[in-house]
Scaffold this active site. Structure first.
Site, PDB file in Angstrom:
ATOM      1  N   ASP A 291       0.791  -1.090  -0.051  1.00 33.10           N
ATOM      2  CA  ASP A 291       0.059   0.009   0.033  1.00 33.10           C
ATOM      3  C   ASP A 291       0.902   1.487  -0.053  1.00 33.10           C
ATOM      4  OD1 ASP A 291      -2.544   1.506   0.190  1.00 33.10           O
ATOM      5  OD2 ASP A 291      -2.027   1.761   2.279  1.00 33.10           O
ATOM      6  N   SER A 292       0.175   2.356  -0.128  1.00 31.56           N
ATOM      7  CA  SER A 292       1.051   3.591  -0.103  1.00 31.56           C
ATOM      8  C   SER A 292       1.396   4.000   1.336  1.00 31.56           C
ATOM      9  CB  SER A 292       0.036   4.653  -0.607  1.00 31.56           C
ATOM     10  OG  SER A 292      -0.884   4.798   0.209  1.00 31.56           O
TER      11      SER A 292
ATOM     12  N   CYS B 109      -4.377  -1.323  -2.003  1.00 33.48           N
ATOM     13  CA  CYS B 109      -4.793  -0.283  -2.147  1.00 33.48           C
ATOM     14  C   CYS B 109      -5.557  -0.049  -3.402  1.00 33.48           C
ATOM     15  CB  CYS B 109      -3.340   0.449  -2.560  1.00 33.48           C
ATOM     16  SG  CYS B 109      -3.247   2.247  -3.028  1.00 33.48           S
TER      17      CYS B 109
ATOM     18  N   GLU C  28      -1.977   8.459   8.453  1.00 35.47           N
ATOM     19  CA  GLU C  28      -0.421   8.154   8.433  1.00 35.47           C
ATOM     20  C   GLU C  28       0.051   8.915   9.532  1.00 35.47           C
ATOM     21  OE1 GLU C  28       1.624   6.639   6.284  1.00 35.47           O
ATOM     22  OE2 GLU C  28      -0.373   5.494   5.356  1.00 35.47           O
TER      23      GLU C  28
ATOM     24  N   CYS D  52     -11.131   3.112   0.334  1.00 36.39           N
ATOM     25  CA  CYS D  52      -9.544   3.341   0.347  1.00 36.39           C
ATOM     26  C   CYS D  52      -9.336   2.710   1.787  1.00 36.39           C
ATOM     27  CB  CYS D  52      -9.423   4.649   0.563  1.00 36.39           C
ATOM     28  SG  CYS D  52      -7.667   5.144   1.401  1.00 36.39           S
TER      29      CYS D  52
ATOM     30  N   HIS E 124      -7.199   2.962   3.899  1.00 36.33           N
ATOM     31  CA  HIS E 124      -6.769   3.679   5.311  1.00 36.33           C
ATOM     32  C   HIS E 124      -8.153   3.706   5.897  1.00 36.33           C
ATOM     33  CE1 HIS E 124      -2.897   4.641   3.385  1.00 36.33           C
ATOM     34  NE2 HIS E 124      -2.713   5.244   4.258  1.00 36.33           N
TER      35      HIS E 124
HETATM   36  N1  DGL Z   1      -4.884   3.092   0.829  1.00 36.73           N
HETATM   37  C1  DGL Z   1      -5.040   3.506  -0.458  1.00 36.73           C
HETATM   38  C2  DGL Z   1      -6.237   3.392  -0.884  1.00 36.73           C
HETATM   39  O1  DGL Z   1      -6.842   2.268  -0.845  1.00 36.73           O
HETATM   40  C3  DGL Z   1      -4.209   4.836  -0.918  1.00 36.73           C
HETATM   41  C4  DGL Z   1      -4.325   5.883  -0.240  1.00 36.73           C
HETATM   42  C5  DGL Z   1      -3.455   7.154  -0.994  1.00 36.73           C
HETATM   43  O2  DGL Z   1      -2.280   6.870  -0.533  1.00 36.73           O
HETATM   44  O3  DGL Z   1      -3.952   8.123  -1.086  1.00 36.73           O
HETATM   45  O4  DGL Z   1      -6.717   3.885  -2.014  1.00 36.73           O
END
Ligand code: DGL
Length: 269
Positions: free
Chosen positions: A8-9, A71, A150, A182, A184
């Site tokens: 993931d990011s 992600c 984050e 997302c 997150h």
């Molecule tokens: N967690 C990621 C997603 O599901 C990326 C969020 C990001 O880095 O903007 O889209």
């Protein structure tokens, strides 16, 4: 046992890793967080596609037998190319759960909270076009939320304030279901319920994504099983120790049951 790469990011994919450890604790995992470059959601499609490919190639070179693109943004922008390039291993992606949301909503009003890059992607819009037009989707970019998560501020006042602004349109339209588009955002469930109440239906696809991984790992000879918990290696492009600390804080899984290793990868900088 299989070695599974999860990327993931940043810390968002920990929501997927958490579910993977719950359903498939016997496998070995590498969790790769590109926190140095988070958020991906506001970057160009080209950048996301290139970077995601680079990270998946790295995981494949580590010997991963399956990769989870944990992600939504990277899945939307890059999964087709990654599957074409790394065609000998299963590549599992995540997509906003708009289909289950449409089925579960009682009033046909569904909010979709996702990154800008996911919402504008062809993949997301193609999926949306397959759904019945009697369901009304209110799309909202969650700009600014990923950096707060984050920074370990998922339940802070600052996050609540920003979240309240992002949710207002769907709240005014009477949405009874919200898609967490997302990885997150499952870490914001508590904050969302605080703002919208406990009756709001939150759609999180991590369970379905891990069931898909499980199916892919089943060999014709049967299931791969082991009664011991596998290992988890945390790799970050920014700070592996912070990543490990956040994993302990954000995940329900008992990481002490797994042998964990930390690694900082600076080759991607
Ligand atoms: N967690 C990621 C997603 O599901 C990326 C969020 C990001 O880095 O903007 O889209």
């Amino acid at each position: 046992m299989a070695l599974i790469g999860v990327f993931d990011s940043g810390v968002g994919g920990l929501s997927i890793l958490d579910e993977a450890l719950r359903q498939l604790p016997e496998h070995d995992y590498i969790y790769l967080a590109d926190s140095l470059n988070a958020p991906y959601g506001e970057k160009s499609s080209e950048w996301i596609a290139l970077r995601s490919m680079e990270l998946c190639q790295y995981l494949a070179a580590q010997g991963c037998q399956a990769i989870m693109i944990a992600c939504n943004t990277a899945t939307a922008q890059a999964i087709a190319h990654i599957r074409a390039e790394l065609n000998s291993i299963p590549i599992i992606g995540v997509e906003p759960g708009i289909k289950p949301a449409a089925m579960q909503s009682h009033n046909g009003v569904v909010g979709v909270l996702a990154t800008e890059a996911t919402l504008k992607s062809d993949k997301f819009n193609a999926l949306l076009a397959t759904l019945p037009s009697d369901c009304h989707f209110i799309k909202q970019s969650g700009e600014g939320l990923v950096p707060l998560i984050e920074a370990g501020k998922a339940n802070s006042e600052e996050t609540l304030e920003l979240l309240a602004k992002h949710l207002i349109t769907m709240q005014d339209a009477g949405a009874d279901t919200i898609v967490l588009g997302c990885t997150h955002y499952p870490f914001l469930k508590k904050a969302i319920r605080k703002l919208l109440g406990d009756s709001i239906n939150l759609i999180d696809t991590s369970d379905a994504v891990v069931r898909q991984l499980k199916r892919k790992l089943e060999t014709p000879q049967g299931k791969l099983t082991n009664d011991k918990a596998g290992t988890v290696k945390f790799i970050s492009s920014k700070d592996a120790e912070t990543l490990h600390n956040m994993a302990q804080e954000l995940m329900q899984s008992d990481l002490s049951a797994h042998h964990t290793e930390l690694e900082l990868v600076s080759t991607f900088k």
